[in-house]
Design a protein around this motif. Structure first.
Motif, mmCIF file in Angstrom:
data_model
loop_
_atom_site.group_PDB
_atom_site.id
_atom_site.type_symbol
_atom_site.label_atom_id
_atom_site.label_comp_id
_atom_site.label_asym_id
_atom_site.label_seq_id
_atom_site.Cartn_x
_atom_site.Cartn_y
_atom_site.Cartn_z
ATOM 1 N N ASP A 4 0.813 -1.213 0.000
ATOM 2 C CA ASP A 4 0.000 0.000 0.000
ATOM 3 C C ASP A 4 0.848 1.265 0.000
ATOM 4 O O ASP A 4 0.441 2.295 -0.538
ATOM 5 C CB ASP A 4 -0.928 0.023 1.228
ATOM 6 N N CYS A 5 2.027 1.224 0.647
ATOM 7 C CA CYS A 5 2.863 2.416 0.802
ATOM 8 C C CYS A 5 3.937 2.536 -0.279
ATOM 9 O O CYS A 5 4.630 3.564 -0.339
ATOM 10 C CB CYS A 5 3.546 2.413 2.167
ATOM 11 N N ALA A 6 4.120 1.502 -1.092
ATOM 12 C CA ALA A 6 5.181 1.503 -2.105
ATOM 13 C C ALA A 6 5.087 2.751 -2.990
ATOM 14 O O ALA A 6 3.984 3.224 -3.289
ATOM 15 C CB ALA A 6 5.071 0.240 -2.954
ATOM 16 N N PRO A 7 6.239 3.323 -3.347
ATOM 17 C CA PRO A 7 7.606 2.801 -3.208
ATOM 18 C C PRO A 7 8.296 3.203 -1.906
ATOM 19 O O PRO A 7 9.501 3.035 -1.774
ATOM 20 C CB PRO A 7 8.329 3.447 -4.394
ATOM 21 N N PHE A 8 7.548 3.723 -0.935
ATOM 22 C CA PHE A 8 8.146 4.182 0.314
ATOM 23 C C PHE A 8 7.884 3.168 1.432
ATOM 24 O O PHE A 8 6.894 2.435 1.400
ATOM 25 C CB PHE A 8 7.583 5.547 0.708
ATOM 26 N N HIS A 9 8.777 3.158 2.417
ATOM 27 C CA HIS A 9 8.544 2.321 3.589
ATOM 28 C C HIS A 9 7.459 2.962 4.449
ATOM 29 O O HIS A 9 7.420 4.194 4.588
ATOM 30 C CB HIS A 9 9.836 2.175 4.402
ATOM 31 N N PRO A 10 6.555 2.169 5.019
ATOM 32 C CA PRO A 10 5.484 2.739 5.854
ATOM 33 C C PRO A 10 6.004 3.649 6.957
ATOM 34 O O PRO A 10 5.380 4.679 7.252
ATOM 35 C CB PRO A 10 4.793 1.501 6.433
ATOM 36 N N LEU A 11 7.132 3.305 7.569
ATOM 37 C CA LEU A 11 7.663 4.123 8.658
ATOM 38 C C LEU A 11 8.101 5.490 8.152
ATOM 39 O O LEU A 11 7.881 6.503 8.817
ATOM 40 C CB LEU A 11 8.829 3.406 9.339
ATOM 41 N N GLU A 12 8.698 5.518 6.977
ATOM 42 C CA GLU A 12 9.088 6.818 6.417
ATOM 43 C C GLU A 12 7.868 7.690 6.168
ATOM 44 O O GLU A 12 7.863 8.889 6.479
ATOM 45 C CB GLU A 12 9.867 6.629 5.115
ATOM 46 N N LEU A 13 6.812 7.118 5.609
ATOM 47 C CA LEU A 13 5.591 7.897 5.380
ATOM 48 C C LEU A 13 5.001 8.392 6.692
ATOM 49 O O LEU A 13 4.507 9.526 6.776
ATOM 50 C CB LEU A 13 4.554 7.061 4.629
ATOM 51 N N ALA A 14 5.045 7.551 7.737
ATOM 52 C CA ALA A 14 4.504 7.943 9.037
ATOM 53 C C ALA A 14 5.278 9.112 9.626
ATOM 54 O O ALA A 14 4.688 10.058 10.163
ATOM 55 C CB ALA A 14 4.528 6.754 9.995
ATOM 56 N N TYR A 15 6.616 9.047 9.544
ATOM 57 C CA TYR A 15 7.442 10.156 10.026
ATOM 58 C C TYR A 15 7.153 11.422 9.223
ATOM 59 O O TYR A 15 6.964 12.508 9.783
ATOM 60 C CB TYR A 15 8.929 9.810 9.893
ATOM 61 N N ARG A 16 7.171 11.285 7.913
ATOM 62 C CA ARG A 16 6.983 12.461 7.057
ATOM 63 C C ARG A 16 5.608 13.094 7.263
ATOM 64 O O ARG A 16 5.468 14.321 7.237
ATOM 65 C CB ARG A 16 7.176 12.078 5.586
ATOM 66 N N PHE A 17 4.590 12.270 7.467
ATOM 67 C CA PHE A 17 3.239 12.789 7.700
ATOM 68 C C PHE A 17 3.209 13.694 8.927
ATOM 69 O O PHE A 17 2.649 14.800 8.897
ATOM 70 C CB PHE A 17 2.262 11.626 7.866
#
Length: 357
Positions: A195-208
């Motif tokens: 679902d989060c590709a091409p990013f790691h879910p943790l990176e998206l969570a931090y960036r959000f």
């Protein structure tokens, strides 16, 4: 909190944190040996670099409910463990219930916090909370606290508006464990990875969270490599590019598609429940399990219910009496009793030991 194997382990984690540009370290006496090892790590690094403290901000915490005398003794011991004469930030650790707030504003806690400030032993006082939104808002409006630590997560945004309001009022905000309590994102499900590709879910969570203005995130590092992502994100702007925003949109759409008409929108219109079932929180866990395959996290959190004192919910879905009181209030006309029963069937499991306690 997690680098508790030895002072050397803590030293290596602290060195990695400093190298990643991190200047705020949070600990607590309740975290086993973590606070003591942090003090030893600071001494080790200071021998190598006398200026290691120059830009470092340290936060530690004391549990609510203690007497003035006990609090004074505990603060003195805390400072000794960390090798400090003044602690930058002292937080009430777990301001979770109304009696905790009363302690901090009117009882022995108020005396303790006032004394610590007047004696110059702490720079400012704040709190961490696992309590209700109403309690948190009351604490922030009291004028007593200069900062707070709250559960602010990509997969739980219910307190985000509260945090942003606090920031606008000049109150510091720290997000509690976006990696672990935000969904065990360091070990994502296969669905979440897709679902989060091409990013790691943790990176998206931090960036959000960073994009939302929450600039202090607890990372819970156990080993130096746990800080690799923080090092890569250091100074990176914009926090959310068009590609990141597109990934977040795909993530939300994928979760909605799997849940279909059974998605709980977290509006909280179903409350109050006559049986005091925390309906939105339980259905949030179901959302994560069904919508994103986050079964391990959802089971872990569900299994803490009734077993973690004032740190977590006290009633699970089995407490639903099927009275139907919530049904006409749900704007999405969800079959809430049926969904609660399904939640319990999916997530109930044998209890696991908590990290602390």
């Amino acid at each position: 909190m997690r680098a508790t194997g030895s002072a050397e382990q803590m030293t290596q984690v602290l060195k990695a944190a400093l190298a990643a540009g991190i200047n705020h370290v949070e600990t607590a006496p309740a975290y086993g040996m973590a606070e003591r090892y942090l003090g030893l790590a600071l001494r080790n690094l200071q021998e190598q670099d006398p200026d290691v403290h120059a830009d470092l901000v340290l936060t530690s915490k004391l549990l609510p409910g203690i007497s003035l005398e006990d609090g004074q003794q505990q603060l003195a011991a805390l400072l000794e463990r960390l090798g400090l004469t003044q602690l930058h930030n002292l937080a009430v650790h777990g301001l979770n219930r109304p009696e905790h707030l009363n302690w901090a504003l009117e009882g022995a806690g108020a005396e303790l916090l006032r004394w610590a400030l007047e004696e110059g032993l702490v720079g400012q006082v704040g709190f961490s909370s696992h309590g209700s939104n109403t309690l948190i808002e009351q604490a922030l409006a009291s004028g007593r606290f200069s900062f707070c630590s709250l559960h602010l997560h990509l997969f739980d945004q219910t307190r985000l508006a509260i945090a942003q309001h606090a920031l606008q009022a000049g109150i510091g905000v720290l997000a509690i464990s976006p990696a672990d309590k935000g969904g065990r994102l360091y070990a994502p499900s296969d669905e979440l990875l897709v679902d989060c590709a091409p990013f790691h879910p943790l990176e998206l969570a931090y960036r959000f969270l960073l994009e939302a203005g929450i600039s202090s995130l607890t990372l819970g590092a156990e080993q130096p490599e746990d800080l690799a992502l923080a090092a890569r994100l250091s100074g990176a702007t914009p926090w959310l590019s068009e590609a990141h925003q597109a990934a977040l949109a795909r993530l939300a759409a994928a979760g909605q598609a799997r849940l279909g008409t059974e998605a709980c929108g977290q509006c909280r219109a179903c409350l109050p429940c006559p049986s005091e079932v925390p309906i939105p929180e339980l259905l949030r866990l179901r959302n994560l399990a069904v919508g994103h395959g986050m079964n391990a996290f959802a089971q872990e959190r569900y299994n803490l219910i009734g077993r973690a004192g004032h740190w977590w919910e006290e009633r699970n879905a089995s407490a639903c009496q099927r009275c139907g009181d919530c049904l006409p209030r749900c704007p999405h006309q969800l079959p809430i009793p049926d969904l609660l029963a399904d939640t319990h069937q999916r997530l109930a499991a044998a209890p696991r030991r908590r990290l602390w306690g």
